[in-house]
Structures are given as structure tokens and as C-alpha cells.
Scaffold this active site. Sequence first.
Site: not given
Length: 318
Positions: A284, A260
Amino acid sequence: MSESFKVLTIGDAMITMNPLSTGPLRYVTTFERKIGGAELNFAIGCARLGLESRWISRLGNDEFGRVIFNFARGEGIDVSEVQMVNNYPTSVNFKEIRDDGGGKTFYYRHPSPICTLQTDDIKPTLLEDVDLLHLTGVFLAIDPCNLPIVQKLIAIAKDRNIPISFDPNIRLRLWSIEEARNSFEHVLNHTDILLAGLNEINLLTNQHTKEGLASIAKKYNIRDLVIKDGAKGSMLFRDNQWHSVQAFKVNAIDTVGAGDGFDAGYVYGYLHRLSPEKLLQFANGVGALVTTVSGDNEGLPYLDEVEAFINNDPLIDR
């Protein structure tokens, strides 16, 4: 990056009972009450990065519902479309965390208060000034009646040229893979950004090669096909070209919510028109930071934290 953008998402939220010890749930005796839910996590992640975040939901008119409502409001989320309903208890889940940071989630969410949401509740005004609509498969999995709601949101978004991001977020405890495929077919045809874990995109499409995955993006005319692969990093297929960026190395404590957070980071970067590599790197970074804190959304970082982490700033304390 001072330009302001607004995102909209829809889905339920739950009280999450977080174990105070690792191992199989049957041996855990103490828990800490927290708050979770894929769409709420996404909304919080966006708000902490500086995006305006609007959340459509329904909560039980009970103490747990008030906890979630006040928490979301405190995070700066627009909760004007979150209503408290009677006779539907707020959903609860219990998490199991293993020593390596992985784990399982056990849900108690039927019937969910979100089942009281009706298609007529979706008005065009909900998407006023919205720059992106984010959907997940969790909302679709909870009740078949949610598909027409999603279709109405999609129709309004498409009419206004609002891009749509979609995370399949497959929950096989809620429905079968065949049911998921049938439902997702109505969404993928309108998806601009598909944000999927590698394992779930393999399961969903039966494609296991880059060529096969690229064919999915072409079939549905998906602008950005984004593959999340945890500790191995992420990939993006855009304009007939693959881009990949390695993951950041962190001491993962709890991986729940990392996907999420990645979604929120990707949407932020997409709206701010980052290059493919910078976009993946930013997402990331958000996902990695989430794993360093126990809880579904406690680790969702603020913008300055992500930037410091990505730039390897020694001042960041994580």
C-alpha cells in the site's frame, strides 16, 4: 532485509506522452515525453526496492527505443534480453489526466515490437537464479501468439519451483473480456500470487463477495489472492483467511502506475517473508507514493522512502 532476490518479467514498453494540463485530451496541446509500460514499471519498482530485476522485451530500433533501453539500463535493470528490432516502431501512448488524478490512456502500439519475440527465444537459462516470475495480462493482450511464450516461461518456472505472480491488468481496448478469460485460464492454474484490482477481479470472475472471491483462490489453488482497491486499501486471502489493511492518505496527482508499484512492493514483501498485514501495508505504501508524482514510474520509491513513509518519518519529503 539485506537478502538478495532476483525477479523476472516480460512485456513491452512505450513512450508515454504526459499532458501538461488536466482535462479531456482533445483540449490538451502540450505534452512531456516520459516512459511507461506495466511490466517495465514493475521492473523499475523492484529495482528501486533493491531486488535484482531482469526484463525480457523488444523495442523498435529507433530513437524512442533507445530512450527506453537507456532509461531501463540506468535504473539497474538487467536488459540483456531486450533487443532492438527493425521495421517495428516503438509503441507510444497519450495520457489524459483529470483533476481528481484519474484518467484514460490512448494507445498506439500495433504492431508492437514485442510481436517479434518468439517461443524459441525463451531459454531455460533466462530463469537461472530467478526467485520469482511476474506476468501480466497486458503482454497476453497484445498478441495471441504471446500465450505460448508465457506457457513456456511458466513450464520452466514450475520445473524449477519458482513462484509465479500474475496481474490481470485488463486492457479492454486491446481485447474483449471473453478473450481475456480464455487466455488467463492457462495462467491462473499455475499462479501462486494473483494481484488484481477489485473491479477487474469482479469483471473477470463475476464474483462480488469475499466468499465468491475465496472460491476462485481455492479453484485455482492460488496461495495469495491479493485484491487492490485503490484509496480503500487492499486485501489478502491466504490459508483460508482474509487480511485487510487500509490505504495511506495522500494527495493523489496521477494514479497511473500505482498498481504496478503495489505489485513490486508486494513481491518484495513476499520474498522477504513479511507477515500478511506488514505485506499489505508495505505494498500500500509503495502504491500510495506512486500517486504523488506525475508519470508512470517517476513516483516509484526507493526502499528507504517506503520505510520512512510507512513509519510516518517527518524527514520524508513527499
